[in-house]
Design a protein around this motif. Structure first.
Motif, PDB file in Angstrom:
ATOM      1  N   SER A 176       3.345   6.964  -7.626  1.00  0.00           N
ATOM      2  CA  SER A 176       2.386   5.901  -7.902  1.00  0.00           C
ATOM      3  C   SER A 176       1.062   6.140  -7.181  1.00  0.00           C
ATOM      4  CB  SER A 176       2.967   4.545  -7.464  1.00  0.00           C
ATOM      5  OG  SER A 176       4.213   4.314  -8.078  1.00  0.00           O
ATOM      6  N   PHE A 177       1.089   6.891  -6.089  1.00  0.00           N
ATOM      7  CA  PHE A 177      -0.106   7.157  -5.288  1.00  0.00           C
ATOM      8  C   PHE A 177      -0.952   8.285  -5.883  1.00  0.00           C
ATOM      9  CE2 PHE A 177      -1.985   9.141  -1.326  1.00  0.00           C
ATOM     10  CZ  PHE A 177      -2.875   8.108  -1.060  1.00  0.00           C
ATOM     11  N   ARG A 184      -7.935  12.371 -11.111  1.00  0.00           N
ATOM     12  CA  ARG A 184      -8.207  11.772 -12.412  1.00  0.00           C
ATOM     13  C   ARG A 184      -7.049  12.011 -13.372  1.00  0.00           C
ATOM     14  NH1 ARG A 184     -12.929  14.846 -11.889  1.00  0.00           N
ATOM     15  NH2 ARG A 184     -12.245  16.047 -13.704  1.00  0.00           N
ATOM     16  N   SER A 218      -4.032   7.674  -8.034  1.00  0.00           N
ATOM     17  CA  SER A 218      -5.200   7.110  -7.344  1.00  0.00           C
ATOM     18  C   SER A 218      -5.985   8.188  -6.617  1.00  0.00           C
ATOM     19  CB  SER A 218      -4.741   6.033  -6.345  1.00  0.00           C
ATOM     20  OG  SER A 218      -4.050   6.618  -5.251  1.00  0.00           O
ATOM     21  N   ARG A 248       0.858  -1.188   0.000  1.00  0.00           N
ATOM     22  CA  ARG A 248       0.000   0.000   0.000  1.00  0.00           C
ATOM     23  C   ARG A 248       0.890   1.231   0.000  1.00  0.00           C
ATOM     24  NH1 ARG A 248      -5.452  -0.917   1.322  1.00  0.00           N
ATOM     25  NH2 ARG A 248      -5.881  -3.070   1.953  1.00  0.00           N
ATOM     26  N   PRO A 277      -1.967   1.212 -14.339  1.00  0.00           N
ATOM     27  CA  PRO A 277      -1.851   1.432 -12.888  1.00  0.00           C
ATOM     28  C   PRO A 277      -0.995   0.398 -12.173  1.00  0.00           C
ATOM     29  CG  PRO A 277      -4.110   1.759 -13.604  1.00  0.00           C
ATOM     30  CD  PRO A 277      -3.365   1.228 -14.800  1.00  0.00           C
ATOM     31  N   GLU A 278      -1.111  -0.884 -12.553  1.00  0.00           N
ATOM     32  CA  GLU A 278      -0.364  -1.918 -11.850  1.00  0.00           C
ATOM     33  C   GLU A 278       1.132  -1.887 -12.139  1.00  0.00           C
ATOM     34  OE1 GLU A 278      -2.058  -3.870 -15.611  1.00  0.00           O
ATOM     35  OE2 GLU A 278      -2.634  -2.337 -14.139  1.00  0.00           O
ATOM     36  N   ASP A 312      -6.599   3.628  -0.157  1.00  0.00           N
ATOM     37  CA  ASP A 312      -5.277   3.241  -0.647  1.00  0.00           C
ATOM     38  C   ASP A 312      -5.424   1.814  -1.155  1.00  0.00           C
ATOM     39  OD1 ASP A 312      -2.636   2.953  -1.202  1.00  0.00           O
ATOM     40  OD2 ASP A 312      -1.947   2.938   0.876  1.00  0.00           O
ATOM     41  N   GLU A 313      -5.605   1.688  -2.474  1.00  0.00           N
ATOM     42  CA  GLU A 313      -5.938   0.401  -3.054  1.00  0.00           C
ATOM     43  C   GLU A 313      -4.870  -0.640  -2.740  1.00  0.00           C
ATOM     44  OE1 GLU A 313      -8.691  -0.390  -4.482  1.00  0.00           O
ATOM     45  OE2 GLU A 313      -9.516   1.643  -4.349  1.00  0.00           O
TER      46      GLU A 313
END
Length: 443
Positions: A126-127, A133, A130, A73, A342-343, A193-194
């Motif tokens: 990277s955050f 947009r 999320s 996370r 995203p990944e 936080d995915e």
């Protein structure tokens, strides 16, 4: 049409915390070199080593950091890094106050702090996607770039004033508190936080290769990576010798060093504020080479400076470099975030940073060694010329023929390429706009 980020609660919390942290960081970036130069009488080589150790983790940690961050996370990583950095900076404050501070301790703290910085910055980039947009990323990165510059001028100004009043020992403790407060602010963000995407089988080498493959088989990114690496190499030669140059060549007091270094960040503020509008006016591809060639020549004023009028020339030169970096970075970072699935964001960011930040300790160390061998001023001439010439890497590339980067253009009418490139393992091929070919768009 993108909504206003001024009414975006989570971004404002993230932005505010980042601002506070950057102010404290700027205080530390001023105080620790001052401590080395004025208290420990550090040489050009020792100052260069200090600057290099602050960034050396980018060489050995950037690539695995991307894999680790994509498995965790992001917010949790950022909070932990802030708390560790707070403890490290606190040891400098205690050591300086007690009188047992040494260059070895400063080098050690710089090295461990660089580990936290690599993990934090990888997680932060990277955050951000999320939180906002994709159509808000350019605006968000422009604001964050401006924040960095505003925080630098505030931090250098506050640091210079605190050094005059409290001395370098007590002033070093300010940064630790700023890190703690920023860690707390991250916990106030409401957005989820995915959790990381869990695959059936973890393969560290394959995951690492996916990030490198995405970057270096992309039709645009390798050009940007090469230019960014060149900018960072030569600019770090300038930064490594900055305090030494201002104190010993331009004969400035400790408080004036803080004032001058603070004023140099005005260029970054102006560039950050204007980056979004300029990119849309000039073109998101064209601005990437126009900014370095149009503003890079100002850096030549830095080695030309002399005692008396020199601080003004130094300020204008470094401000010009700050402006070009702000404009350039906002466009380039936004593009990378938009086209990357995203990944893969952590691994893509780490792969890019492995190269462009990996050269930074080399530049800092080269600055110190050349400063000791050739002299500080001749070394600054080499570095300044290198910063401007880095823009030629972009000019003599396909970017010169484009107005906008591929994902911003209406290809083929806009004259943009439609080249596709091999995908990471287990994904559909991805075109430059980040859309899956023959599949669905990554979420």
């Amino acid at each position: 049409m993108s909504g206003s980020l001024w009414r975006h609660r989570d971004f404002m919390v993230l932005w505010s915390g980042r601002t506070l942290s950057e102010v404290g960081d700027a205080v530390s970036l001023l105080v620790i070199p001052l401590l080395a130069v004025t208290v420990l009488d550090a040489s050009a080589v020792e100052v260069g080593i200090l600057s290099a150790t602050r960034m050396v983790a980018y060489v050995f940690l950037s690539l695995p950091a991307g894999v680790w961050v994509d498995r965790m996370r992001k917010r949790r990583v950022m909070v932990l890094c802030h708390l560790v950095r707070a403890g490290l900076v606190a040891t400098v404050a205690v050591g300086a106050w007690a009188g047992w501070i040494t260059m070895v301790q400063l080098w050690t703290v710089a090295l461990l702090s660089s580990v936290c910085t690599v993990l934090y910055e990888t997680a932060h980039q990277s955050f951000l996607p999320s939180i906002v947009r994709k159509d808000q990323l350019l605006d968000a990165n422009g604001k964050l770039t401006t924040t960095y510059s505003v925080s630098q001028i505030a931090g250098y100004g506050v640091g210079g004033a605190l050094v005059s009043v409290l001395g370098v020992a007590r002033t070093a403790g300010v940064d630790a508190l700023a890190y703690v407060l920023n860690a707390v602010s991250l916990l106030l963000i409401r957005g989820a936080d995915e959790p990381p995407v869990v695959t059936r089988r973890r393969d560290f080498r394959r995951e690492l290769g996916d990030g490198l493959s995405f970057v270096f088989r992309h039709p645009v990114m390798p050009r940007l990576v090469a230019a960014s690496a060149s900018f960072n190499l030569f600019s770090q030669m300038l930064f490594a010798l900055a305090v030494l140059y201002l104190v010993r060549d331009l004969r400035l007091s400790e408080s004036m060093v803080g004032v001058v270094m603070g004023l140099t960040t005005l260029g970054g503020i102006a560039g950050g504020l204007a980056s979004t509008r300029l990119a849309r006016l000039v073109g998101t591809a064209r601005i990437i080479w126009v900014a370095p060639l149009g503003l890079g020549w100002t850096v030549l004023l830095v080695p030309a400076a002399e005692p008396g009028w020199g601080p003004a020339a130094y300020t204008v030169g470094m401000a010009g470099m700050g402006m070009l970096f702000a404009i350039y970075n906002a466009a380039v970072v936004s593009y990378r975030q938009r086209v990357c699935p995203p990944e893969l964001l952590g691994r893509m960011t780490a792969s890019v940073r492995f190269v462009i930040f990996g050269v930074m300790p080399v530049g800092a160390l080269a600055g110190g060694l050349l400063g000791s061998w050739l002299g500080v001023r001749p070394t600054l001439w080499i570095a300044a010329a290198g910063v401007w010439a880095s823009g030629l890497v972009l000019y003599f590339s396909p970017l010169r023929r484009w107005r906008d980067l591929p994902d911003e253009a209406d290809a083929p009418a806009g004259g943009q390429p439609t080249t596709s490139f091999p995908a990471p393992h287990g994904r559909s091929p991805v075109d430059p706009a980040g859309k899956a070919i023959g599949g669905v768009r990554g979420g």
